[in-house]
Scaffold this active site. Structure first.
Site, PDB file in Angstrom:
ATOM      1  N   GLU A   1      -9.459 -10.947  -7.292  1.00 56.78           N
ATOM      2  CA  GLU A   1      -8.545  -9.799  -7.190  1.00 56.78           C
ATOM      3  C   GLU A   1      -7.452  -9.852  -8.263  1.00 56.78           C
ATOM      4  O   GLU A   1      -7.108  -8.829  -8.857  1.00 56.78           O
ATOM      5  CB  GLU A   1      -7.938  -9.754  -5.786  1.00 56.78           C
ATOM      6  CG  GLU A   1      -8.989  -9.417  -4.717  1.00 56.78           C
ATOM      7  CD  GLU A   1      -8.508  -9.617  -3.292  1.00 56.78           C
ATOM      8  OE1 GLU A   1      -7.305  -9.937  -3.087  1.00 56.78           O
ATOM      9  OE2 GLU A   1      -9.330  -9.462  -2.370  1.00 56.78           O
TER      10      GLU A   1
ATOM     11  N   HIS B   1      -1.737  -5.634   1.524  1.00 53.34           N
ATOM     12  CA  HIS B   1      -2.978  -6.380   1.315  1.00 53.34           C
ATOM     13  C   HIS B   1      -2.618  -7.771   0.827  1.00 53.34           C
ATOM     14  O   HIS B   1      -1.702  -7.937   0.030  1.00 53.34           O
ATOM     15  CB  HIS B   1      -3.843  -5.692   0.251  1.00 53.34           C
ATOM     16  CG  HIS B   1      -4.981  -6.562  -0.197  1.00 53.34           C
ATOM     17  ND1 HIS B   1      -6.187  -6.580   0.453  1.00 53.34           N
ATOM     18  CD2 HIS B   1      -5.070  -7.498  -1.185  1.00 53.34           C
ATOM     19  CE1 HIS B   1      -6.983  -7.470  -0.125  1.00 53.34           C
ATOM     20  NE2 HIS B   1      -6.331  -8.036  -1.125  1.00 53.34           N
TER      21      HIS B   1
ATOM     22  N   LYS C   1       0.830  -1.194   0.000  1.00 53.56           N
ATOM     23  CA  LYS C   1       0.000   0.000   0.000  1.00 53.56           C
ATOM     24  C   LYS C   1       0.879   1.265   0.000  1.00 53.56           C
ATOM     25  O   LYS C   1       2.102   1.174   0.219  1.00 53.56           O
ATOM     26  CB  LYS C   1      -0.931  -0.053   1.220  1.00 53.56           C
ATOM     27  CG  LYS C   1      -1.896  -1.255   1.180  1.00 53.56           C
ATOM     28  CD  LYS C   1      -2.783  -1.302   2.424  1.00 53.56           C
ATOM     29  CE  LYS C   1      -3.785  -2.441   2.366  1.00 53.56           C
ATOM     30  NZ  LYS C   1      -4.656  -2.488   3.577  1.00 53.56           N
TER      31      LYS C   1
ATOM     32  N   TYR D   1     -12.320  -3.593  -3.465  1.00 49.47           N
ATOM     33  CA  TYR D   1     -12.883  -3.507  -2.115  1.00 49.47           C
ATOM     34  C   TYR D   1     -14.414  -3.498  -2.138  1.00 49.47           C
ATOM     35  O   TYR D   1     -15.049  -2.907  -1.254  1.00 49.47           O
ATOM     36  CB  TYR D   1     -12.358  -2.250  -1.412  1.00 49.47           C
ATOM     37  CG  TYR D   1     -10.940  -2.373  -0.888  1.00 49.47           C
ATOM     38  CD1 TYR D   1     -10.569  -3.394  -0.007  1.00 49.47           C
ATOM     39  CD2 TYR D   1      -9.949  -1.446  -1.243  1.00 49.47           C
ATOM     40  CE1 TYR D   1      -9.265  -3.500   0.487  1.00 49.47           C
ATOM     41  CE2 TYR D   1      -8.643  -1.543  -0.749  1.00 49.47           C
ATOM     42  CZ  TYR D   1      -8.322  -2.570   0.110  1.00 49.47           C
ATOM     43  OH  TYR D   1      -7.027  -2.672   0.612  1.00 49.47           O
TER      44      TYR D   1
ATOM     45  N   ARG E   1      -1.123 -14.465   4.286  1.00 50.14           N
ATOM     46  CA  ARG E   1      -1.920 -13.800   5.334  1.00 50.14           C
ATOM     47  C   ARG E   1      -1.216 -13.949   6.694  1.00 50.14           C
ATOM     48  O   ARG E   1      -1.169 -13.006   7.482  1.00 50.14           O
ATOM     49  CB  ARG E   1      -3.329 -14.405   5.421  1.00 50.14           C
ATOM     50  CG  ARG E   1      -4.229 -14.099   4.241  1.00 50.14           C
ATOM     51  CD  ARG E   1      -4.777 -12.694   4.223  1.00 50.14           C
ATOM     52  NE  ARG E   1      -5.750 -12.421   5.261  1.00 50.14           N
ATOM     53  CZ  ARG E   1      -6.550 -11.352   5.264  1.00 50.14           C
ATOM     54  NH1 ARG E   1      -6.500 -10.460   4.265  1.00 50.14           N
ATOM     55  NH2 ARG E   1      -7.387 -11.137   6.233  1.00 50.14           N
TER      56      ARG E   1
ATOM     57  N   ARG F   1       3.150  -6.770   9.555  1.00 46.72           N
ATOM     58  CA  ARG F   1       2.458  -5.709  10.294  1.00 46.72           C
ATOM     59  C   ARG F   1       2.916  -5.642  11.741  1.00 46.72           C
ATOM     60  O   ARG F   1       3.039  -4.553  12.311  1.00 46.72           O
ATOM     61  CB  ARG F   1       0.949  -5.955  10.224  1.00 46.72           C
ATOM     62  CG  ARG F   1       0.359  -5.668   8.836  1.00 46.72           C
ATOM     63  CD  ARG F   1      -1.002  -6.299   8.678  1.00 46.72           C
ATOM     64  NE  ARG F   1      -1.713  -5.851   7.478  1.00 46.72           N
ATOM     65  CZ  ARG F   1      -2.804  -6.455   7.008  1.00 46.72           C
ATOM     66  NH1 ARG F   1      -3.299  -7.515   7.617  1.00 46.72           N
ATOM     67  NH2 ARG F   1      -3.400  -5.996   5.919  1.00 46.72           N
TER      68      ARG F   1
END
Ligand code: UDP
Ligand code: MG
Length: 151
Positions: free
Chosen positions: A128, A117, A11, A51, A87, A104
């Site tokens: 996606e 993401h 991002k 989204y 993930r 993160r």
């Protein structure tokens, strides 16, 4: 385990903070294979498709503004069980809850600036990837190291 493909985006905060290499390195070093990548500005049309599940939620406008605030790195990664593995490597959406050792958990603090993401399931991944990449932009290739990464 099945070979899967998943969509990953660095991002604008990841780009602005100089973390492109750090984030890619964490995924790449696990043995996951990069099969598509581009550096680009997201558009309203792309983000409304990407989204779609969040349209109408209170954070949607801010989310679109954030993702459009600067360029992003869009990627497709391939590997056994790669959707879940990425993930897990990213850590929880609420960055303050993300475990140390995750992208993160080591590099982000807040849900609204959570750096990356990753698709959250097989259906999302297929949807996606098709939003961000054509078939021709995705490369299928063999690495000499593949046999050292999985059986
Ligand atoms: N988001 C936010 N505030 C919220 C929920 C989500 O800013 O209360 C943003 C955040 O960037 C998150 C994205 O919207 O990564 C998509 O939310 P989702 O729940 O799908 O999380 P993700 O799949 O990215 O982990
Ligand atoms: Mg999501």
């Amino acid at each position: 385990m099945a070979v899967e493909r998943t969509f990953v985006m660095i991002k604008p905060d990841g780009v602005q903070r100089g973390l492109i290499g750090e984030i890619i390195q964490r995924i790449e070093r696990r043995g996951i294979k990069l099969v598509a990548m581009k550096f680009m500005n997201a558009t309203d049309a792309i983000l409304e498709a990407h989204y779609a599940e969040h349209i109408g939620k209170p954070f949607f406008a801010g989310l679109v503004e954030y993702i459009k605030s600067g360029p992003v790195v869009a990627m497709v990664w391939e590997g056994d069980n790669v959707i879940e593995t990425i993930r897990t490597t990213m850590g929880k959406t609420k960055a303050h809850e993300a475990a140390p050792g995750t992208i993160r958990g080591d590099l982000a603090l807040h849900i609204s600036r959570n750096l990356v993401h990753g698709s959250d399931g097989a259906e999302a991944a297929a949807r996606e990837i098709a939003i961000w990449f054509s078939e021709a932009e995705q490369i299928s290739f063999t690495r000499n190291t593949d046999g050292w990464i999985h059986e």
